[in-house]
Design a protein around this motif. Sequence first.
Motif, PDB file in Angstrom:
ATOM      1  N   GLN A  63     -63.247  22.516  51.115  1.00  0.00           N
ATOM      2  CA  GLN A  63     -63.883  21.210  51.294  1.00  0.00           C
ATOM      3  C   GLN A  63     -63.554  20.300  50.114  1.00  0.00           C
ATOM      4  OE1 GLN A  63     -68.060  21.944  51.617  1.00  0.00           O
ATOM      5  NE2 GLN A  63     -67.917  22.738  53.694  1.00  0.00           N
ATOM      6  N   PRO A  64     -62.822  19.209  50.351  1.00  0.00           N
ATOM      7  CA  PRO A  64     -62.577  18.270  49.245  1.00  0.00           C
ATOM      8  C   PRO A  64     -63.874  17.541  48.893  1.00  0.00           C
ATOM      9  CG  PRO A  64     -61.712  17.387  51.290  1.00  0.00           C
ATOM     10  CD  PRO A  64     -62.199  18.774  51.592  1.00  0.00           C
ATOM     11  N   VAL A  65     -64.271  17.628  47.628  1.00  0.00           N
ATOM     12  CA  VAL A  65     -65.521  16.995  47.197  1.00  0.00           C
ATOM     13  C   VAL A  65     -65.280  15.918  46.140  1.00  0.00           C
ATOM     14  CG1 VAL A  65     -67.013  18.925  47.795  1.00  0.00           C
ATOM     15  CG2 VAL A  65     -65.957  18.862  45.538  1.00  0.00           C
ATOM     16  N   TYR A  66     -64.052  15.857  45.602  1.00  0.00           N
ATOM     17  CA  TYR A  66     -63.755  14.874  44.557  1.00  0.00           C
ATOM     18  C   TYR A  66     -62.241  14.716  44.458  1.00  0.00           C
ATOM     19  CZ  TYR A  66     -63.542  12.651  39.974  1.00  0.00           C
ATOM     20  OH  TYR A  66     -63.298  11.770  38.951  1.00  0.00           O
ATOM     21  N   PHE A  67     -61.793  13.474  44.162  1.00  0.00           N
ATOM     22  CA  PHE A  67     -60.372  13.274  43.876  1.00  0.00           C
ATOM     23  C   PHE A  67     -60.198  12.031  43.008  1.00  0.00           C
ATOM     24  CE2 PHE A  67     -61.054  10.828  47.707  1.00  0.00           C
ATOM     25  CZ  PHE A  67     -60.288   9.689  47.540  1.00  0.00           C
ATOM     26  N   GLU A  68     -59.090  11.986  42.309  1.00  0.00           N
ATOM     27  CA  GLU A  68     -58.693  10.835  41.498  1.00  0.00           C
ATOM     28  C   GLU A  68     -57.249  10.505  41.838  1.00  0.00           C
ATOM     29  OE1 GLU A  68     -59.220  11.630  37.310  1.00  0.00           O
ATOM     30  OE2 GLU A  68     -61.311  12.218  37.568  1.00  0.00           O
ATOM     31  N   VAL A  69     -56.871   9.232  41.705  1.00  0.00           N
ATOM     32  CA  VAL A  69     -55.524   8.773  42.011  1.00  0.00           C
ATOM     33  C   VAL A  69     -54.815   8.400  40.711  1.00  0.00           C
ATOM     34  CG1 VAL A  69     -54.151   7.097  43.317  1.00  0.00           C
ATOM     35  CG2 VAL A  69     -56.379   7.854  44.199  1.00  0.00           C
ATOM     36  N   PHE A  70     -53.545   8.795  40.590  1.00  0.00           N
ATOM     37  CA  PHE A  70     -52.732   8.497  39.405  1.00  0.00           C
ATOM     38  C   PHE A  70     -51.390   7.927  39.840  1.00  0.00           C
ATOM     39  CE2 PHE A  70     -55.695  11.767  38.206  1.00  0.00           C
ATOM     40  CZ  PHE A  70     -56.110  11.384  36.941  1.00  0.00           C
ATOM     41  N   SER A  71     -50.774   7.146  38.962  1.00  0.00           N
ATOM     42  CA  SER A  71     -49.475   6.563  39.282  1.00  0.00           C
ATOM     43  C   SER A  71     -48.314   7.464  38.853  1.00  0.00           C
ATOM     44  CB  SER A  71     -49.325   5.179  38.638  1.00  0.00           C
ATOM     45  OG  SER A  71     -49.490   5.280  37.235  1.00  0.00           O
ATOM     46  N   THR A  72     -48.582   8.456  38.004  1.00  0.00           N
ATOM     47  CA  THR A  72     -47.524   9.386  37.600  1.00  0.00           C
ATOM     48  C   THR A  72     -48.009  10.826  37.731  1.00  0.00           C
ATOM     49  OG1 THR A  72     -48.146   9.512  35.261  1.00  0.00           O
ATOM     50  CG2 THR A  72     -46.639   7.724  35.891  1.00  0.00           C
ATOM     51  N   ALA A  73     -47.079  11.711  38.037  1.00  0.00           N
ATOM     52  CA  ALA A  73     -47.401  13.137  38.125  1.00  0.00           C
ATOM     53  C   ALA A  73     -47.857  13.650  36.768  1.00  0.00           C
ATOM     54  CB  ALA A  73     -46.195  13.919  38.617  1.00  0.00           C
ATOM     55  N   ARG A  74     -47.252  13.153  35.728  1.00  0.00           N
ATOM     56  CA  ARG A  74     -47.591  13.602  34.373  1.00  0.00           C
ATOM     57  C   ARG A  74     -49.068  13.363  34.061  1.00  0.00           C
ATOM     58  NH1 ARG A  74     -47.567  11.043  29.212  1.00  0.00           N
ATOM     59  NH2 ARG A  74     -47.159  12.542  27.568  1.00  0.00           N
ATOM     60  N   ASP A  75     -49.562  12.173  34.406  1.00  0.00           N
ATOM     61  CA  ASP A  75     -50.971  11.855  34.151  1.00  0.00           C
ATOM     62  C   ASP A  75     -51.906  12.744  34.978  1.00  0.00           C
ATOM     63  OD1 ASP A  75     -50.193   9.897  32.368  1.00  0.00           O
ATOM     64  OD2 ASP A  75     -50.491   8.239  33.773  1.00  0.00           O
ATOM     65  N   ALA A  76     -51.549  12.981  36.239  1.00  0.00           N
ATOM     66  CA  ALA A  76     -52.378  13.820  37.110  1.00  0.00           C
ATOM     67  C   ALA A  76     -52.416  15.257  36.601  1.00  0.00           C
ATOM     68  CB  ALA A  76     -51.854  13.770  38.546  1.00  0.00           C
ATOM     69  N   ILE A  77     -51.262  15.777  36.189  1.00  0.00           N
ATOM     70  CA  ILE A  77     -51.192  17.150  35.691  1.00  0.00           C
ATOM     71  C   ILE A  77     -51.945  17.291  34.371  1.00  0.00           C
ATOM     72  CG2 ILE A  77     -49.613  18.915  34.801  1.00  0.00           C
ATOM     73  CD1 ILE A  77     -47.590  17.849  36.952  1.00  0.00           C
ATOM     74  N   GLN A  78     -51.846  16.265  33.525  1.00  0.00           N
ATOM     75  CA  GLN A  78     -52.576  16.313  32.256  1.00  0.00           C
ATOM     76  C   GLN A  78     -54.086  16.336  32.495  1.00  0.00           C
ATOM     77  OE1 GLN A  78     -51.298  16.522  28.935  1.00  0.00           O
ATOM     78  NE2 GLN A  78     -53.429  17.133  28.759  1.00  0.00           N
ATOM     79  N   ARG A  79     -54.552  15.530  33.433  1.00  0.00           N
ATOM     80  CA  ARG A  79     -55.980  15.507  33.763  1.00  0.00           C
ATOM     81  C   ARG A  79     -56.412  16.859  34.333  1.00  0.00           C
ATOM     82  NH1 ARG A  79     -61.085  13.421  32.954  1.00  0.00           N
ATOM     83  NH2 ARG A  79     -62.067  12.827  34.915  1.00  0.00           N
ATOM     84  N   GLU A  80     -55.597  17.432  35.216  1.00  0.00           N
ATOM     85  CA  GLU A  80     -55.902  18.746  35.791  1.00  0.00           C
ATOM     86  C   GLU A  80     -56.006  19.800  34.689  1.00  0.00           C
ATOM     87  OE1 GLU A  80     -53.871  21.940  38.878  1.00  0.00           O
ATOM     88  OE2 GLU A  80     -52.604  20.695  37.611  1.00  0.00           O
ATOM     89  N   THR A  81     -55.047  19.806  33.781  1.00  0.00           N
ATOM     90  CA  THR A  81     -55.040  20.768  32.684  1.00  0.00           C
ATOM     91  C   THR A  81     -56.298  20.635  31.841  1.00  0.00           C
ATOM     92  OG1 THR A  81     -52.630  20.716  32.638  1.00  0.00           O
ATOM     93  CG2 THR A  81     -53.731  21.586  30.683  1.00  0.00           C
ATOM     94  N   ASN A  82     -56.669  19.402  31.523  1.00  0.00           N
ATOM     95  CA  ASN A  82     -57.884  19.173  30.742  1.00  0.00           C
ATOM     96  C   ASN A  82     -59.122  19.670  31.486  1.00  0.00           C
ATOM     97  OD1 ASN A  82     -56.324  17.979  28.772  1.00  0.00           O
ATOM     98  ND2 ASN A  82     -56.854  15.876  29.345  1.00  0.00           N
ATOM     99  N   MET A  83     -59.227  19.316  32.762  1.00  0.00           N
ATOM    100  CA  MET A  83     -60.424  19.676  33.529  1.00  0.00           C
ATOM    101  C   MET A  83     -60.556  21.179  33.725  1.00  0.00           C
ATOM    102  SD  MET A  83     -60.683  16.620  36.318  1.00  0.00           S
ATOM    103  CE  MET A  83     -62.069  17.359  37.147  1.00  0.00           C
ATOM    104  N   LYS A  84     -59.450  21.883  33.809  1.00  0.00           N
ATOM    105  CA  LYS A  84     -59.520  23.336  33.984  1.00  0.00           C
ATOM    106  C   LYS A  84     -60.106  24.023  32.761  1.00  0.00           C
ATOM    107  CE  LYS A  84     -56.245  24.061  37.673  1.00  0.00           C
ATOM    108  NZ  LYS A  84     -55.036  24.733  38.139  1.00  0.00           N
ATOM    109  N   HIS A  85     -60.109  23.335  31.628  1.00  0.00           N
ATOM    110  CA  HIS A  85     -60.701  23.886  30.410  1.00  0.00           C
ATOM    111  C   HIS A  85     -62.160  23.458  30.221  1.00  0.00           C
ATOM    112  CE1 HIS A  85     -56.411  24.483  29.460  1.00  0.00           C
ATOM    113  NE2 HIS A  85     -56.870  25.568  28.866  1.00  0.00           N
ATOM    114  N   TRP A  86     -62.646  22.604  31.088  1.00  0.00           N
ATOM    115  CA  TRP A  86     -64.025  22.145  30.994  1.00  0.00           C
ATOM    116  C   TRP A  86     -64.989  23.251  31.414  1.00  0.00           C
ATOM    117  CZ3 TRP A  86     -64.676  16.762  33.736  1.00  0.00           C
ATOM    118  CH2 TRP A  86     -63.940  15.795  33.063  1.00  0.00           C
ATOM    119  N   PRO A  87     -66.210  23.235  30.881  1.00  0.00           N
ATOM    120  CA  PRO A  87     -67.252  24.125  31.409  1.00  0.00           C
ATOM    121  C   PRO A  87     -67.590  23.715  32.851  1.00  0.00           C
ATOM    122  CG  PRO A  87     -67.914  23.182  29.296  1.00  0.00           C
ATOM    123  CD  PRO A  87     -66.663  22.476  29.710  1.00  0.00           C
TER     124      PRO A  87
END
Length: 111
Positions: A63-87
């Motif tokens: 179930q998709p419960v949240y998403f964000e839009v980015f103009s570059t793959a690099r920015d999206a991947i960086q955000r994903e990497t950061n969020m995976k380290h969040w509590p």
Amino acid sequence: MAGLVPAIPLRQARPVRQFYLYILASRPGGAIYIGVTSNLVRRVYEHRNGFVEGDTKRFHIHQPVYFEVFSTARDAIQRETNMKHWPRAWKARLIAESNPTWRDLYDEIAV
């Protein structure tokens, strides 16, 4: 408006590419998965129908419960990497800010 010429000829206009960070959940407050894609509707469809092997299939996280839009793959991947380290509490709070009931957003994004 005769005589006006577009600044960029229409044949040469390139479509704007978008990249998405998305969070899937098994149920409200349940297991979550974070991913990145360039085609959100297709990717969620693949998760929902079991085409993606791994935890999303094993634990029914579709179930998709949240998403964000980015103009570059690099920015999206960086955000994903950061969020995976969040509590987990930070991720849950982020979802709850825009989707308090953790409702399934598939019908809204598949329009």
